[in-house]
Design a protein around this motif. Structure first.
Motif, short mmCIF file in Angstrom:
data_model
loop_
_atom_site.label_atom_id
_atom_site.label_comp_id
_atom_site.label_asym_id
_atom_site.label_seq_id
_atom_site.Cartn_x
_atom_site.Cartn_y
_atom_site.Cartn_z
N MET A 1 0.84 -1.20 0.00
CA MET A 1 0.00 0.00 0.00
C MET A 1 0.88 1.25 0.00
N SER A 2 0.40 2.25 -0.73
CA SER A 2 1.11 3.52 -0.71
C SER A 2 0.98 4.14 0.67
N ALA A 3 2.12 4.46 1.30
CA ALA A 3 2.09 4.96 2.68
C ALA A 3 1.38 6.29 2.78
N SER A 4 1.35 7.05 1.69
CA SER A 4 0.80 8.40 1.75
C SER A 4 -0.70 8.43 1.95
N ILE A 5 -1.39 7.31 1.76
CA ILE A 5 -2.84 7.34 1.95
C ILE A 5 -3.20 7.30 3.43
N LEU A 6 -2.27 6.87 4.29
CA LEU A 6 -2.48 6.82 5.72
C LEU A 6 -1.61 7.84 6.43
N SER A 7 -2.11 8.34 7.53
CA SER A 7 -1.32 9.27 8.35
C SER A 7 -0.09 8.55 8.91
N ASN A 8 0.99 9.28 9.04
CA ASN A 8 2.21 8.73 9.62
C ASN A 8 2.19 8.73 11.14
N LEU A 238 -7.81 8.66 -3.78
CA LEU A 238 -7.02 7.96 -4.79
C LEU A 238 -6.23 8.94 -5.65
N GLN A 239 -6.86 10.06 -5.94
CA GLN A 239 -6.18 11.11 -6.71
C GLN A 239 -5.01 11.68 -5.93
N HIS A 240 -5.17 11.82 -4.63
CA HIS A 240 -4.14 12.40 -3.77
C HIS A 240 -2.87 11.55 -3.78
N ILE A 241 -3.00 10.24 -3.86
CA ILE A 241 -1.81 9.38 -3.86
C ILE A 241 -1.29 9.11 -5.26
N GLY A 242 -1.88 9.77 -6.25
CA GLY A 242 -1.38 9.65 -7.62
C GLY A 242 -1.83 8.42 -8.36
N TYR A 243 -2.94 7.79 -7.92
CA TYR A 243 -3.43 6.61 -8.62
C TYR A 243 -3.93 7.00 -10.01
N LYS A 244 -3.66 6.17 -10.98
CA LYS A 244 -3.91 6.53 -12.39
C LYS A 244 -5.38 6.64 -12.75
N GLU A 245 -6.26 5.91 -12.06
CA GLU A 245 -7.70 5.95 -12.38
C GLU A 245 -8.51 6.29 -11.12
#
Length: 407
Positions: A1-8, A238-245
């Motif tokens: 999973m892209s770490a950026s979708i969750l708070s650190n 999804l857009q925030h983490i750069g997902y293509k669709e």
């Protein structure tokens, strides 16, 4: 999973356990908030294009016979009651309370039976358009021709597309000259391929929720807005983490809300069935005073929150299983299952995490706007989905109750 979708941010075990408890309490209050007519939607946050529900619920269930029989029984009771003596206020109120309690018990059973009907199409008429659309929409294979084939196969989808393009607000928002379009395939070209990719799941879902029933009109409006926000925020995450669709998020949010639609649609029918059953029992036992008093019983929403809590997830699960998912979108089915099964957010797929965060935000946003969300719960509520203040602020500033269309 892209770490950026969750708070650190790291949370202690104590906080995590408390967050789970708070979430259960919030879910309970949210179900009550939906049903409570005291709490209204913030009209400034509603998309005027997507919330103008001109169509009624699209269903294959033939209710004509049931409605005719019920109306005949109720009318006969009313006519006979005219000639009966009037009860004193105290006796009348006591009898009313007793009958209502009996009716509510039977209404719960009637509604649950409807929710558990073996024929999924009798629970909610979810057509194949959602699965067909998902199979080709997200990627280079989306074409006007394929969208046109969907409008030919699903009349309600075509009607909603035409309603949209002939709305002056749509023309103004997309900077297009108003046109009187009567062909759905022409309307698709007028909307544009990108807007169709984003809006089609919503336009297919519109006819599935009945907003014309006077008993549930306000409830249905809340449920629809909840779905709008879930769809939009899932897309945004999804857009925030750069997902293509990222538009896949719209389909996820829409499907996640369909279980509530079914419960709302069946409420009035279930209550009427329960009341008629109570009346028939009174008549068979020759309890005529109780029988005549049934004419004063009106639908009560008091049992509905418990049904929403108990049944919206099972119904949604059945809808997901009912759909024919193509191989290229199985990750969307997985995301829905993760949210429906309360999978911990840190073990979810990026789509499952985005959907969970969107649902969390949607519940908070609509309740907070009517001052129904407890401030002390806010931190725990968002911690459960690993959302920090920046994520919340970003969602709020984007006005997720409204969709921004490409011009």
């Amino acid at each position: 999973m892209s770490a950026s979708i969750l708070s650190n941010k790291n949370y202690s075990q104590t906080v995590i356990e408390q967050a789970v408890k708070v979430c259960k309490q919030v879910e309970n209050r949210h179900a009550k908030w939906i049903v409570n007519h005291k709490y209204l939607l913030d009209q400034n946050e509603i998309d005027p294009l997507l919330s103008q529900q001109g169509t009624s619920c699209d269903t294959n269930v033939d209710e004509k016979g049931r409605i005719a029989d019920n109306q005949r029984i109720l009318l006969a009771c009313e006519q006979m009651r005219v000639n009966e003596r009037q009860f004193t206020a105290d006796i009348k109120q006591a009898r009313h309370s007793k009958i209502l309690a009996q009716t509510l018990k039977m209404a719960i059973v009637a509604l649950e039976n409807r929710c558990n009907h073996p024929d999924m199409l009798r629970v909610l008429n979810v057509h194949t358009g959602f699965a067909d659309f998902a199979s080709f929409a997200y990627g280079p294979n989306l074409t006007f021709q394929k969208l046109g084939s969907l409008t030919s196969a699903h009349n309600s989808f075509a009607m909603n597309i035409l309603e949209l393009v002939n709305n002056p607000r749509f023309c103004k928002q997309t900077q297009k000259k108003p046109s009187n379009i009567s062909d759905a395939k022409t309307a698709i070209g007028f909307i544009g391929i990108e807007n169709c990719r984003m809006l089609s799941p919503l336009l297919m879902a519109k006819p599935l929720l009945n907003l014309t029933d006077k008993n549930t009109k306000l409830i249905a409006a809340k449920m629809w807005q909840h779905s709008i926000i879930m769809a939009n925020v899932t897309r945004m995450r999804l857009q925030h983490i750069g997902y293509k669709e990222p538009d896949e998020g719209v389909l996820l949010g829409v499907l996640r809300g369909l279980g509530q639609f079914a419960i709302c649609n069946h409420f009035t029918h279930a209550f009427e069935d329960a009341l008629v059953s109570v009346m028939q029992t009174f008549r068979e036992k020759e309890q005529m005073d109780d029988y005549f008093a049934c004419a004063d019983i009106r639908p009560s929403l008091s049992f509905l929150p418990a049904v929403i809590e108990a049944w919206e997830k099972p119904i949604t699960k059945r809808i997901i299983e009912h759909m024919d998912w193509s191989a290229n979108v199985l990750h969307l089915k997985t995301a829905l299952e993760e949210d429906l099964n309360n999978v911990p957010v840190h073990t979810r797929s990026k789509h499952g995490a985005a959907l969970g965060q969107a649902r969390t935000y949607a519940i908070f946003d609509t309740m907070a706007r009517s001052n129904a969300f407890l401030n002390d719960d806010t931190g725990y509520w968002f911690a459960n989905m690993r959302m920090d203040s920046d994520m919340i602020k970003m969602a709020k500033m984007s006005q997720p109750g409204k969709f921004t269309l490409a011009t």
